[in-house]
Every structure is written in C-alpha cells, then in structure tokens.
Design a protein around this motif. Structure first.
Motif, PDB file in Angstrom:
ATOM      1  N   ILE A  36      30.625  16.609  16.673  1.00 26.16           N
ATOM      2  CA  ILE A  36      29.105  16.414  17.418  1.00 26.16           C
ATOM      3  C   ILE A  36      28.843  14.909  17.174  1.00 26.16           C
ATOM      4  O   ILE A  36      27.782  14.620  17.290  1.00 26.16           O
ATOM      5  CB  ILE A  36      28.129  17.240  16.264  1.00 26.16           C
ATOM      6  CG1 ILE A  36      28.118  17.100  15.129  1.00 26.16           C
ATOM      7  CG2 ILE A  36      28.430  18.783  16.875  1.00 26.16           C
ATOM      8  CD1 ILE A  36      26.945  17.753  14.214  1.00 26.16           C
ATOM      9  N   LYS A 109      21.466  22.538  17.792  1.00 28.87           N
ATOM     10  CA  LYS A 109      21.946  23.561  18.313  1.00 28.87           C
ATOM     11  C   LYS A 109      23.562  23.414  17.928  1.00 28.87           C
ATOM     12  O   LYS A 109      24.632  24.527  17.919  1.00 28.87           O
ATOM     13  CB  LYS A 109      21.660  23.924  19.750  1.00 28.87           C
ATOM     14  CG  LYS A 109      20.372  24.639  19.711  1.00 28.87           C
ATOM     15  CD  LYS A 109      20.168  24.830  21.196  1.00 28.87           C
ATOM     16  CE  LYS A 109      18.466  25.256  21.505  1.00 28.87           C
ATOM     17  NZ  LYS A 109      17.976  25.267  22.646  1.00 28.87           N
ATOM     18  N   ARG A 110      24.192  22.242  18.223  1.00 28.00           N
ATOM     19  CA  ARG A 110      25.502  22.206  18.250  1.00 28.00           C
ATOM     20  C   ARG A 110      26.140  22.070  16.822  1.00 28.00           C
ATOM     21  O   ARG A 110      27.201  22.405  16.791  1.00 28.00           O
ATOM     22  CB  ARG A 110      25.987  20.777  18.771  1.00 28.00           C
ATOM     23  CG  ARG A 110      25.619  20.790  20.324  1.00 28.00           C
ATOM     24  CD  ARG A 110      25.919  19.330  21.069  1.00 28.00           C
ATOM     25  NE  ARG A 110      27.434  19.180  20.666  1.00 28.00           N
ATOM     26  CZ  ARG A 110      27.890  17.920  20.681  1.00 28.00           C
ATOM     27  NH1 ARG A 110      27.013  16.740  21.256  1.00 28.00           N
ATOM     28  NH2 ARG A 110      29.072  17.745  20.555  1.00 28.00           N
TER      29      ARG A 110
END
Length: 145
Positions: A36, A109-110
C-alpha cells in the motif's frame, strides 16, 4: 529451590525481549505495507488519522510518541504522496492541522486486512493478543511516569 537468574545475560533482559520482538514485528509488517506504499511509521500516522482526522501536528505527535523532528518529515512525505494536507489553523495560526485527502481516506480500505494477517502470523489467539497489548500499555504508562 531454583538458582536466581543472572541479571546480566542478554536473554534475561526485558528491554532486549521488547526490542527484538519489535524488530520482528516491524519486519512482518514491511511486505504488507509495501503493497500500500507506506512505511511502518507512516502506517501508524495514517491509523491515527483514520481514527481522528483534522488533528494538530502536536496532537498527532503526542499520540504517536514522536517529536516534531521525526514527525514533520514523515508528514511531508505523506503530503507529497497525496495522502494528507497540512495547513495552518485559522483560529490559531501557531497550530498546523493535518487532514486526510480523499486518496488518504481511500487507502484505509486497502489496509483493512493488515491487522488480521498480523494476528495470524503471531500464532496467538485474539484473547492472548488483547491481554499482551493491555500489559504492554500498562508497562508503557509505568515507564512514562
């Protein structure tokens, strides 16, 4: 009756147990955070901002136990990555407010599955993790006195 522990053995040091466990924990996070685009300290800052957006730099530093010399470059990198903004507080220009951008909010969300993967990697169950965290927080509070 057992013999007393030798206080000068490395493996008998609480500080070394904490230090070596911290190194391994950070190493465990690295590939997950690479996915991420965050470093571990950046992840901690983002966790804090996902919890409470629009905080002052000083409040963020206090929450993370980081001084401004460490926090400011970290925030600059997150700002350059488009994840947050820093702006003077209109009510008190001595304060700088940190706010997530849309991209910064979307990153949450990731990151959502990272805690589950970390818990699984520890080999401990959730009650054990909660108990350990509680004991470490108590230790941190005692050491801060």
């Amino acid at each position: 009756m057992s013999a007393p522990e030798n206080p000068l053995l490395l493996d008998n040091q609480l500080c070394f147990a904490l230090y070596s466990a911290s190194l391994l924990m950070t190493k465990l996070y690295k590939p997950l955070l690479d996915e991420i685009g965050l470093t571990y300290p950046q992840y901690l800052a983002m966790l804090t901002l996902w919890e409470e957006d629009g905080v002052t730099v000083s409040a963020l530093g206090a929450r993370l136990h980081l001084d401004s010399g460490t926090l400011t470059p970290l925030l600059k990198r997150l700002e350059k990555a488009g994840l947050l903004t820093r702006e003077r507080n209109e009510e008190d220009e001595r304060q700088v407010l940190v706010r997530l951008t849309q991209e910064g909010r979307a990153l949450k969300k990731r990151a959502a599955d990272i805690p589950r993967k970390i818990v699984a990697a520890t080999g401990a169950n959730l009650p054990e993790i909660i108990n350990l965290r509680k004991r470490l927080k108590k230790l941190r509070a005692n050491l801060a006195k």
